[in-house]
Scaffold this active site. Sequence first.
Site, PDB file in Angstrom:
ATOM      1  NE  ARG A  78      -1.854  -1.517   3.634  1.00  0.00           N
ATOM      2  CZ  ARG A  78      -2.059  -1.141   4.896  1.00  0.00           C
ATOM      3  NH1 ARG A  78      -3.063  -0.360   5.203  1.00  0.00           N
ATOM      4  NH2 ARG A  78      -1.232  -1.531   5.838  1.00  0.00           N
ATOM      5  CG  ASP A 124       2.276   5.799   2.931  1.00  0.00           C
ATOM      6  OD1 ASP A 124       1.353   5.056   3.322  1.00  0.00           O
ATOM      7  OD2 ASP A 124       3.411   5.794   3.417  1.00  0.00           O
ATOM      8  CE1 TYR A 127       8.001   1.477  -1.856  1.00  0.00           C
ATOM      9  CE2 TYR A 127       8.973  -0.504  -0.912  1.00  0.00           C
ATOM     10  CZ  TYR A 127       7.857   0.248  -1.252  1.00  0.00           C
ATOM     11  OH  TYR A 127       6.604  -0.243  -0.989  1.00  0.00           O
ATOM     12  NE  ARG A 182       6.972   9.569   3.198  1.00  0.00           N
ATOM     13  CZ  ARG A 182       5.700   9.857   3.500  1.00  0.00           C
ATOM     14  NH1 ARG A 182       4.741   8.952   3.302  1.00  0.00           N
ATOM     15  NH2 ARG A 182       5.384  11.031   3.987  1.00  0.00           N
TER      16      ARG A 182
END
Length: 250
Positions: free
Chosen positions: A50, A52, A110, A203
Amino acid sequence: MRNLKLILAYDGSEFAGWQVQPDAASVQGTLASAIGRITGEKVLPQGSGRTDAGVHALAQVATFATESSVPTANFVKALNDILPASVRVLEVEEAAPDFHARKSARAKTYRYRIYRAAICPPFLARYLWHYPFPLDEQAMVRAAGLVEGEHDFTSFAAVDPERGQEGMPVSNLREIFSSSWERQGDEFVYTVRGSGFLHHMVRNLVGTFILVGKGTLQAADVTRILEARNRSAAGATAPASGLYLVNVEY
């Protein structure tokens, strides 16, 4: 019944994230609506994770079951005709009945982009974090390597109220296969590949590495933060705009 696997790319800027929400545009909801228009079925495609609000994807993977006989190549064209330009289906293929976009995943990559020049071109602003302030980039390179291996990443995880709802034991142990920063022109780019990632984990890692670059923390402090298993020990969450889901491996 067919199990179809989709690979899609999207600009997350105007979405409230991947997961369907009642009063906001989501990637999952937008895709489900497009599939429904083609098949006449009510389906909810399952993503590999999921992302963000504001986070982008170069190759998100999703699966859904359908009784439709539409050929996979036609699905690609039909979905892209319906979907907004910010979401593109790159590939559709038949998958084994037990294949699941999230549960079958073995690794993800990522990427996080930071723009280091004094002035950020307006056409890039939605796709990176503009940070023109002084940073010791070599210290950040050293810090990144310290999270490789298997660790408890509680210090870098936001609370996710939906975790554990499926009755599975909750663990914050994850294995990071590679973690590195690289200068690419005016951009300083972080790439991380791991077995899986917790909510906001990438993050929060970037936000902590920024503190190392500023000199607020030393590179070695990253190990201490990992061992603390306390979110307050780590840095602030970096903006969503710089983050991309690059690849999912099965």
